[in-house]
Design a protein around this motif. Sequence first.
Motif, PDB file in Angstrom:
ATOM      1  N   SER A   1       0.842  -1.202   0.000  1.00 54.81           N
ATOM      2  CA  SER A   1       0.000   0.000   0.000  1.00 54.81           C
ATOM      3  C   SER A   1       0.873   1.247   0.000  1.00 54.81           C
ATOM      4  O   SER A   1       0.613   2.215  -0.734  1.00 54.81           O
ATOM      5  CB  SER A   1      -0.917   0.010   1.229  1.00 54.81           C
TER       6      SER A   1
ATOM      7  N   THR B   1       1.228   3.822  -3.249  1.00 52.06           N
ATOM      8  CA  THR B   1       0.960   5.256  -3.088  1.00 52.06           C
ATOM      9  C   THR B   1       2.130   6.084  -3.614  1.00 52.06           C
ATOM     10  O   THR B   1       1.944   7.107  -4.280  1.00 52.06           O
ATOM     11  CB  THR B   1       0.688   5.590  -1.618  1.00 52.06           C
TER      12      THR B   1
ATOM     13  N   ASN C   1       2.207   5.900  -7.392  1.00 51.53           N
ATOM     14  CA  ASN C   1       0.918   6.301  -7.962  1.00 51.53           C
ATOM     15  C   ASN C   1       0.176   5.143  -8.632  1.00 51.53           C
ATOM     16  O   ASN C   1      -0.565   5.346  -9.605  1.00 51.53           O
ATOM     17  CB  ASN C   1       1.103   7.445  -8.970  1.00 51.53           C
TER      18      ASN C   1
ATOM     19  N   VAL D   1      -2.619   3.648  -8.106  1.00 51.88           N
ATOM     20  CA  VAL D   1      -3.830   3.841  -7.314  1.00 51.88           C
ATOM     21  C   VAL D   1      -5.044   4.004  -8.228  1.00 51.88           C
ATOM     22  O   VAL D   1      -4.908   4.305  -9.416  1.00 51.88           O
ATOM     23  CB  VAL D   1      -3.706   5.085  -6.403  1.00 51.88           C
TER      24      VAL D   1
ATOM     25  N   LYS E   1      -7.395   8.523  -3.383  1.00 55.01           N
ATOM     26  CA  LYS E   1      -6.640   7.584  -4.204  1.00 55.01           C
ATOM     27  C   LYS E   1      -6.439   6.290  -3.419  1.00 55.01           C
ATOM     28  O   LYS E   1      -5.874   6.308  -2.325  1.00 55.01           O
ATOM     29  CB  LYS E   1      -5.291   8.192  -4.604  1.00 55.01           C
TER      30      LYS E   1
ATOM     31  N   PRO F   1      -4.882   2.435  -3.187  1.00 56.57           N
ATOM     32  CA  PRO F   1      -3.892   1.496  -3.749  1.00 56.57           C
ATOM     33  C   PRO F   1      -4.547   0.222  -4.280  1.00 56.57           C
ATOM     34  O   PRO F   1      -5.445  -0.333  -3.654  1.00 56.57           O
ATOM     35  CB  PRO F   1      -2.995   1.177  -2.543  1.00 56.57           C
TER      36      PRO F   1
END
Length: 332
Positions: free
Chosen positions: A19, A23, A26, A28, A40, A42
């Motif tokens: 996770s 993040t 990106n 997500v 956003k 994950p």
Amino acid sequence: MLLSIFSIFVTFLFIIIFSKLATNINFVDVPNNRKIHQGKIPIVGGISIYLTIMFFILFFYSFSQVTNIIFFSSAIILILGLVDDIYGARPILRILIQSLASLPIILFGLIINDLGFYNFNGEFFFFSIIFTLFCILILTNAYNFIDGIDGCCALNAIISIFLLLINIFNSSNNFNYDFLIILLSALIIFFIFNIGFVKNKKIFLGDSGSTFLGFLIAWSFIHASENNLIDPVLVIWCLALPCFDLLRIIIFRISDKKQIHKPDRNHFHHILLRIFNNNIYLTLFILTIIIIFLYFLGLLTINYFGSKYSLLFYIISFLIFSVITNKLSKNF
């Protein structure tokens, strides 16, 4: 029990680690006009579940050869899904790759021979392969289709695997079910994160996770039924709701002259969510009741009328489901 707890712990660690990584790079899911979640999220559910099983295979367990082939073939589905999550993939490419991923398992000799009321006994070999592939494609994509609201795909998978385990426990065959225990435990901890029980730690399956799960569950049920651990017709009752929804949506989109692969909010779970004013917990509760009801309906019809007539009940149930769902969709 110890295996389950250990699996939950390992999955928890993978979820936390990936996770954070997702993040940062990106990887997500972002809200849009079709996706109503906030922030956003994950897309690491599938990766975390896969690596949990891989961890146990590498360091603790030696599963059967066919189980290992199924699991490692599912990596192709996971990777395809990751590409789809990042770049998008054409439907024809997804179908082709899903078919190719099934080839090692089919070549190993695992195909559908027993229909419950009829056994091919080695006859119609080519048809058996085509029929097996058709079933795999249906369920792989059915799980992708039901991954439309938080918890829906995971809930279906958890209940289906639990029902399969019950049948394995009740069978007289000596069967190693540790693989399913690990998968079930990993799904439970994913469900907790996916449903938002852990504050600010929500994660999604993405196409990678949902198709990977559908593929893995489809082959697990075929493996169990071909080893006489569960009646082949009861298999389709265990997996009824995802298949019902997929087939209804396909028929609806074709009749409405829409592209089959184009997403919408006309799935059964979306309709329930609108009926219950976006109460996701009540929606999931009703879905659970329906899944269990369909299973017991299948069990009763098989026990009292036999597999052939149970299949007829299955078709009738699908038609009733489609009519009711279509009426609800017009009113909500």
